[in-house]
Design a protein around this motif. Structure first.
Motif, PDB file in Angstrom:
ATOM      1  N   LEU A  71      50.188  67.588  23.713  1.00  0.00           N
ATOM      2  CA  LEU A  71      48.755  67.418  23.474  1.00  0.00           C
ATOM      3  C   LEU A  71      48.084  66.690  24.639  1.00  0.00           C
ATOM      4  O   LEU A  71      47.004  67.097  25.096  1.00  0.00           O
ATOM      5  N   VAL A  72      48.700  65.619  25.118  1.00  0.00           N
ATOM      6  CA  VAL A  72      48.100  64.848  26.206  1.00  0.00           C
ATOM      7  C   VAL A  72      48.101  65.651  27.502  1.00  0.00           C
ATOM      8  O   VAL A  72      47.080  65.754  28.189  1.00  0.00           O
ATOM      9  N   MET A  73      49.234  66.242  27.849  1.00  0.00           N
ATOM     10  CA  MET A  73      49.298  67.005  29.095  1.00  0.00           C
ATOM     11  C   MET A  73      48.395  68.223  29.057  1.00  0.00           C
ATOM     12  O   MET A  73      47.723  68.555  30.035  1.00  0.00           O
ATOM     13  N   GLY A  74      48.361  68.893  27.902  1.00  0.00           N
ATOM     14  CA  GLY A  74      47.502  70.055  27.768  1.00  0.00           C
ATOM     15  C   GLY A  74      46.029  69.703  27.799  1.00  0.00           C
ATOM     16  O   GLY A  74      45.218  70.397  28.425  1.00  0.00           O
ATOM     17  N   TRP A  75      45.667  68.621  27.116  1.00  0.00           N
ATOM     18  CA  TRP A  75      44.268  68.195  27.106  1.00  0.00           C
ATOM     19  C   TRP A  75      43.801  67.829  28.514  1.00  0.00           C
ATOM     20  O   TRP A  75      42.669  68.126  28.901  1.00  0.00           O
ATOM     21  N   LEU A  76      44.666  67.185  29.271  1.00  0.00           N
ATOM     22  CA  LEU A  76      44.330  66.785  30.641  1.00  0.00           C
ATOM     23  C   LEU A  76      44.484  67.923  31.639  1.00  0.00           C
ATOM     24  O   LEU A  76      44.248  67.733  32.834  1.00  0.00           O
ATOM     25  N   ARG A  77      44.893  69.088  31.153  1.00  0.00           N
ATOM     26  CA  ARG A  77      45.041  70.297  31.980  1.00  0.00           C
ATOM     27  C   ARG A  77      46.022  70.088  33.126  1.00  0.00           C
ATOM     28  O   ARG A  77      45.781  70.507  34.262  1.00  0.00           O
ATOM     29  N   ILE A  78      47.116  69.430  32.801  1.00  0.00           N
ATOM     30  CA  ILE A  78      48.197  69.262  33.772  1.00  0.00           C
ATOM     31  C   ILE A  78      49.133  70.463  33.625  1.00  0.00           C
ATOM     32  O   ILE A  78      49.706  70.671  32.561  1.00  0.00           O
ATOM     33  N   PRO A  79      49.279  71.271  34.658  1.00  0.00           N
ATOM     34  CA  PRO A  79      50.133  72.467  34.536  1.00  0.00           C
ATOM     35  C   PRO A  79      51.610  72.101  34.422  1.00  0.00           C
ATOM     36  O   PRO A  79      52.090  71.203  35.113  1.00  0.00           O
ATOM     37  N   TYR A  80      52.306  72.784  33.537  1.00  0.00           N
ATOM     38  CA  TYR A  80      53.738  72.552  33.383  1.00  0.00           C
ATOM     39  C   TYR A  80      54.395  73.778  32.767  1.00  0.00           C
ATOM     40  O   TYR A  80      53.734  74.588  32.113  1.00  0.00           O
ATOM     41  N   PRO A 276      36.988  72.138   5.909  1.00  0.00           N
ATOM     42  CA  PRO A 276      36.587  72.850   7.139  1.00  0.00           C
ATOM     43  C   PRO A 276      36.618  71.990   8.402  1.00  0.00           C
ATOM     44  O   PRO A 276      37.098  72.435   9.448  1.00  0.00           O
ATOM     45  N   LYS A 277      36.125  70.772   8.308  1.00  0.00           N
ATOM     46  CA  LYS A 277      36.083  69.911   9.483  1.00  0.00           C
ATOM     47  C   LYS A 277      37.483  69.513   9.938  1.00  0.00           C
ATOM     48  O   LYS A 277      37.771  69.429  11.142  1.00  0.00           O
ATOM     49  N   VAL A 278      38.369  69.299   8.982  1.00  0.00           N
ATOM     50  CA  VAL A 278      39.748  68.922   9.306  1.00  0.00           C
ATOM     51  C   VAL A 278      40.491  70.113   9.900  1.00  0.00           C
ATOM     52  O   VAL A 278      41.264  69.976  10.858  1.00  0.00           O
ATOM     53  N   ARG A 279      40.270  71.296   9.344  1.00  0.00           N
ATOM     54  CA  ARG A 279      40.888  72.499   9.909  1.00  0.00           C
ATOM     55  C   ARG A 279      40.449  72.694  11.356  1.00  0.00           C
ATOM     56  O   ARG A 279      41.271  72.982  12.240  1.00  0.00           O
ATOM     57  N   ALA A 280      39.152  72.541  11.611  1.00  0.00           N
ATOM     58  CA  ALA A 280      38.648  72.687  12.980  1.00  0.00           C
ATOM     59  C   ALA A 280      39.256  71.643  13.902  1.00  0.00           C
ATOM     60  O   ALA A 280      39.591  71.931  15.058  1.00  0.00           O
ATOM     61  N   TYR A 281      39.394  70.441  13.388  1.00  0.00           N
ATOM     62  CA  TYR A 281      39.991  69.339  14.156  1.00  0.00           C
ATOM     63  C   TYR A 281      41.399  69.705  14.624  1.00  0.00           C
ATOM     64  O   TYR A 281      41.740  69.559  15.801  1.00  0.00           O
ATOM     65  N   VAL A 282      42.216  70.210  13.711  1.00  0.00           N
ATOM     66  CA  VAL A 282      43.606  70.537  14.037  1.00  0.00           C
ATOM     67  C   VAL A 282      43.679  71.787  14.916  1.00  0.00           C
ATOM     68  O   VAL A 282      44.293  71.774  15.992  1.00  0.00           O
ATOM     69  N   GLU A 283      43.070  72.860  14.471  1.00  0.00           N
ATOM     70  CA  GLU A 283      43.229  74.138  15.158  1.00  0.00           C
ATOM     71  C   GLU A 283      42.553  74.145  16.528  1.00  0.00           C
ATOM     72  O   GLU A 283      43.140  74.628  17.509  1.00  0.00           O
ATOM     73  N   ARG A 284      41.359  73.595  16.635  1.00  0.00           N
ATOM     74  CA  ARG A 284      40.643  73.654  17.906  1.00  0.00           C
ATOM     75  C   ARG A 284      41.228  72.686  18.938  1.00  0.00           C
ATOM     76  O   ARG A 284      41.281  72.997  20.125  1.00  0.00           O
ATOM     77  N   THR A 285      41.662  71.515  18.483  1.00  0.00           N
ATOM     78  CA  THR A 285      42.276  70.586  19.439  1.00  0.00           C
ATOM     79  C   THR A 285      43.577  71.161  19.965  1.00  0.00           C
ATOM     80  O   THR A 285      43.850  71.110  21.177  1.00  0.00           O
TER      81      THR A 285
END
Length: 299
Positions: A71-80, A276-285
């Motif tokens: 999650l952290v590496m992906g959010w920061l767009r660090i390629p791996y 709905p808000k929790v689903r969006a939180y999980v799926e979109r993040t």
């Protein structure tokens, strides 16, 4: 009620989890995360962190600690490059001898000498002596923040007591629902029958987890987890620049990482009524960080 199934083990794990993720004063790793987050340029008396290259993140797909690093590496767009392992690979010889695993010297063991993931490997990545990469998910998160380029940030944890208390209850019900189902997901973790056997042995041995009992209690457990998830909606106080709900008004943080790394596993459970808000939180993040969820395979 089946809330007590495996309670002692879960509480111990949760205690360690929140010492690391939600209490900067208790964890040098989070302290490093905070300092790297807000001041990534070197100061007098400090040396700059060298930019890594050819990064490989070794993981189990289902592991919440591996998901934390992803999650952290992906959010920061660090390629791996992601390298995924069967859960039974590298098990202890006595377990392999009974069919609860295979290749006791293979898999993660080749990286650090232990059957433990995640591990971050790459040119420039500091690794303990005798190891091929950096172990420990929170250290990987801290390192990722320190070397990340671009405008994206992951704010430090706040030690929100409401989040810690909520997450404890979420996991107490959630593990009883996700454990019997996660092994049915079409991921490399459980591609070999010995992977499934190793996982079952792993969760049954320490805390006496009873698969048959919790599966029989599914209707009751679904009601409990539905109520817990509903409580999370008003706790989501912020929205990221991408329009995704998050816990804090200033954006995505380690508070989010600390619960999303587990909540992703709940998507393998069919019958949960996601607000709905929790689903969006999980799926979109997860999508923003490059992680898939299990919803299409939920059972």
């Amino acid at each position: 009620k089946f809330q007590g199934t495996g309670a002692e083990m879960s509480v111990a794990r949760l205690s360690r989890h929140f010492r690391l993720c939600l209490a900067p004063a208790w964890s040098s790793s989070v302290t490093h995360l905070a300092s790297g987050l807000w001041s990534q340029c070197p100061r007098s008396g400090f040396s700059a962190v060298s930019s890594p290259s050819a990064l490989k993140l070794h993981v189990y797909d289902h592991c919440m600690f591996c998901s934390r690093a992803r999650l952290v590496m992906g959010w920061l767009r660090i390629p791996y490059e992601q390298v995924t392992y069967g859960f039974g690979e590298g098990a202890k010889p006595e377990m392999c001898a009974t069919g609860h695993g295979y290749g006791p010297e293979d898999g993660p063991v080749r990286l650090t000498g232990k059957k433990s993931l995640p591990v971050l490997e790459g040119s420039g990545v500091p690794a303990p002596e005798g190891m091929r990469g950096m172990p420990e998910s929170l250290e990987i998160c801290s390192y990722a923040v320190a070397v990340a380029k671009g405008d994206r940030r992951v704010a430090p944890a706040t030690n929100r007591a409401d989040v810690a208390e909520w997450f404890k209850r979420c996991r107490s019900w959630g593990v009883q629902l996700h454990r019997p189902r996660i092994v049915k997901m079409p991921v490399k973790d459980f591609a070999d029958p010995r992977d499934v056997a190793c996982f079952a042995h792993h969760v049954k041995l320490p805390d006496g987890f009873d698969y048959e009992a919790v599966e029989a209690a599914t209707p009751e457990l679904l009601k409990e987890i539905d109520a817990v998830l509903l409580e999370l909606e008003p706790m989501l106080r912020g929205v990221t620049e991408e329009g995704i709900p998050c816990l804090n008004a200033w954006g995505f943080s380690m508070d989010d990482v600390s619960i999303l790394c587990y909540m992703r596993n709940l998507t393998c459970v069919r019958g949960i009524c996601w607000p709905p808000k929790v689903r969006a939180y999980v799926e979109r993040t997860c999508a923003e960080a490059g992680l898939s969820v299990y919803s299409q395979y939920a059972c």
